[in-house]
Design a protein around this motif. Structure first.
Motif, PDB file in Angstrom:
ATOM      1  N   PRO A  56       0.810  -1.227   0.000  1.00 18.06           N
ATOM      2  CA  PRO A  56       0.000   0.000   0.000  1.00 18.06           C
ATOM      3  C   PRO A  56       0.843   1.277   0.000  1.00 18.06           C
ATOM      4  O   PRO A  56       1.850   1.368   0.683  1.00 18.06           O
ATOM      5  N   ASP A  57       0.388   2.236  -0.814  1.00 19.68           N
ATOM      6  CA  ASP A  57       1.003   3.561  -0.802  1.00 19.68           C
ATOM      7  C   ASP A  57       0.102   4.473   0.024  1.00 19.68           C
ATOM      8  O   ASP A  57      -0.900   4.037   0.601  1.00 19.68           O
ATOM      9  N   THR A  58       0.460   5.751   0.052  1.00 17.66           N
ATOM     10  CA  THR A  58      -0.302   6.702   0.858  1.00 17.66           C
ATOM     11  C   THR A  58      -1.757   6.776   0.416  1.00 17.66           C
ATOM     12  O   THR A  58      -2.669   6.792   1.246  1.00 17.66           O
ATOM     13  N   SER A 101       0.998  12.872  -2.466  1.00 14.11           N
ATOM     14  CA  SER A 101       1.775  11.667  -2.714  1.00 14.11           C
ATOM     15  C   SER A 101       1.629  11.196  -4.160  1.00 14.11           C
ATOM     16  O   SER A 101       2.624  10.979  -4.863  1.00 14.11           O
ATOM     17  N   ASP A 102       0.392  11.044  -4.614  1.00 12.83           N
ATOM     18  CA  ASP A 102       0.177  10.489  -5.956  1.00 12.83           C
ATOM     19  C   ASP A 102       0.641  11.439  -7.057  1.00 12.83           C
ATOM     20  O   ASP A 102       1.047  10.994  -8.134  1.00 12.83           O
ATOM     21  N   THR A 103       0.571  12.750  -6.826  1.00 10.16           N
ATOM     22  CA  THR A 103       0.933  13.699  -7.885  1.00 10.16           C
ATOM     23  C   THR A 103       2.313  14.301  -7.661  1.00 10.16           C
ATOM     24  O   THR A 103       2.719  15.197  -8.405  1.00 10.16           O
ATOM     25  N   LEU A 150       8.616  -2.409  -2.076  1.00 10.26           N
ATOM     26  CA  LEU A 150       7.900  -1.376  -1.307  1.00 10.26           C
ATOM     27  C   LEU A 150       6.692  -0.841  -2.064  1.00 10.26           C
ATOM     28  O   LEU A 150       5.605  -0.697  -1.525  1.00 10.26           O
ATOM     29  N   ASP A 151       6.914  -0.498  -3.327  1.00 14.98           N
ATOM     30  CA  ASP A 151       5.836   0.041  -4.161  1.00 14.98           C
ATOM     31  C   ASP A 151       5.912  -0.661  -5.517  1.00 14.98           C
ATOM     32  O   ASP A 151       6.309  -0.082  -6.513  1.00 14.98           O
ATOM     33  N   ALA A 152       5.596  -1.961  -5.489  1.00 10.37           N
ATOM     34  CA  ALA A 152       5.685  -2.765  -6.711  1.00 10.37           C
ATOM     35  C   ALA A 152       4.288  -3.134  -7.175  1.00 10.37           C
ATOM     36  O   ALA A 152       3.443  -3.500  -6.368  1.00 10.37           O
ATOM     37  N   SER A 186       5.783   9.097 -13.635  1.00  8.42           N
ATOM     38  CA  SER A 186       4.514   8.415 -13.386  1.00  8.42           C
ATOM     39  C   SER A 186       4.494   6.999 -13.956  1.00  8.42           C
ATOM     40  O   SER A 186       4.709   6.801 -15.152  1.00  8.42           O
ATOM     41  N   ARG A 187       4.240   6.041 -13.084  1.00  6.80           N
ATOM     42  CA  ARG A 187       4.081   4.664 -13.540  1.00  6.80           C
ATOM     43  C   ARG A 187       2.822   4.561 -14.390  1.00  6.80           C
ATOM     44  O   ARG A 187       2.826   3.967 -15.463  1.00  6.80           O
ATOM     45  N   LYS A 188       1.744   5.142 -13.888  1.00  3.41           N
ATOM     46  CA  LYS A 188       0.440   4.996 -14.531  1.00  3.41           C
ATOM     47  C   LYS A 188       0.372   5.622 -15.924  1.00  3.41           C
ATOM     48  O   LYS A 188      -0.168   5.059 -16.852  1.00  3.41           O
TER      49      LYS A 188
END
Ligand code: MG
Ligand code: MG
Ligand code: MG
Length: 308
Positions: A13-15, A149-151, A203-205, A295-297
């Motif tokens: 999980p991320d923020t 966090s996301d942006t 961690l964030d995979a 950005s991954r997305k």
């Protein structure tokens, strides 16, 4: 006692996954659904811990798996391979998400609120407004933290005009200096010293799959790519053993400089051609520098996905 409805975000999980679960619990309780409870699918990262400490609140309880028929709300994800163990047998009542829709199926109708915003919390903000529900300071800070966090403090190409407006309004509601708080919060997440290489790459995979090829895109934030790359060789070793253990066609680790908005990637696997073709680059020693990619997305995943 009422049967509980669990609300949770994705694995690793991320923020946004943690904060949007907590905010959803508040939102739906205020809407009269009293049996909702936030959960998490893994350890809380340091960035998220900074927010929980700031608010002096606890992380949601860990959820390891769900039983057949368990009622759930999903936030910040929909793909089953990123969700809880047993998700195929759960009853998904609601999804609130800002990702592509893939590897997802239900047997019954549901509420599905998908918006291409920078963050799940931005969608939740809109739900508060649309339903005339008051936003108090705690949920304002949780939503603001998710957006930051996301942006990456509105610098990622995933950021929409609406995210900017919402973050500004949340800053007013919470009486928060967004720039100052945001930078402290993001920096808290870049302290990678206590993590082993195995932990760093997970961690964030995000686990992804296309045409039977399993691949992973992982990301770590830093204020110094050079610092992280000092561990480059051990990171590569960890990635290779992950590839072998999980039968992956490709593993990409993006080391993202949150101050300058660039990423260094390490890409390994039989399908590294998807990365090279996607970005028109040649990997050198399994790595490449991607100017302006954060950005991954919106950047990493679409380019890799269409070439795999
Ligand atoms: Mg997320
Ligand atoms: Mg998100
Ligand atoms: Mg993220």
């Amino acid at each position: 006692m009422d049967k509980k409805i669990y609300i949770f975000g994705h694995k690793n999980p991320d923020t946004d996954s943690i904060c949007s679960s907590l905010v959803s619990e508040i939102l739906y309780k205020k809407s009269g659904i009293s049996n909702v409870e936030a959960r998490r699918l893994g350890n809380v990262n340091k960035e998220t811990q900074y927010i929980l400490d700031y608010l002096k609140i606890q992380a949601p309880e860990l959820l390891e798996n769900v039983e057949e028929g368990q009622e759930v709300f999903l936030v910040d994800h929909n793909e089953f391979n990123q969700s809880v163990e047993g998700i195929e047998k759960a009853k998904i009542l609601r999804v609130t998400d800002h990702h592509r829709i893939a590897n997802f199926e239900t047997s019954e109708p549901l509420y599905y609120n998908a918006k291409p915003y920078g963050c799940t919390a931005t969608i939740l903000f809109e739900e508060f407004k649309n339903n005339g529900i008051e936003i108090e300071k705690k949920e304002a800070i949780l939503m603001a933290s998710s957006i930051i966090s996301d942006t990456l403090l509105l610098k990622s190409p995933t950021t929409t005009e609406f995210d900017k407006k919402v973050l500004e309004e949340l800053g007013r509601i919470a009486d928060l200096d967004i720039e100052k708080y945001g930078l402290e919060m993001l920096k808290a997440g870049t302290d990678l010293d206590d993590f082993s290489e195995e932990e760093l790459i997970s961690l964030d995979a995000k686990a992804l799959e296309k045409n039977g090829s399993k691949f992973v895109i992982a990301q770590v934030n830093t204020v110094s790519i050079e610092d992280v790359m000092k561990r480059g060789e051990s990171l590569k070793t960890a990635i290779k053993s992950k590839i072998n253990n999980d039968g992956l066609a490709l593993f990409v680790l993006a080391i993202t400089d949150i101050l300058n908005s660039n990423s260094q990637i390490i890409a390994i696997g039989e399908r590294v051609d998807a990365v090279e073709n996607g970005f028109g680059i040649e990997l050198e020693n399994d790595t490449a520098f991607l100017e302006g990619v954060v950005s991954r997305k919106k950047q990493l995943l679409p380019q890799i996905d269409k070439n795999i």
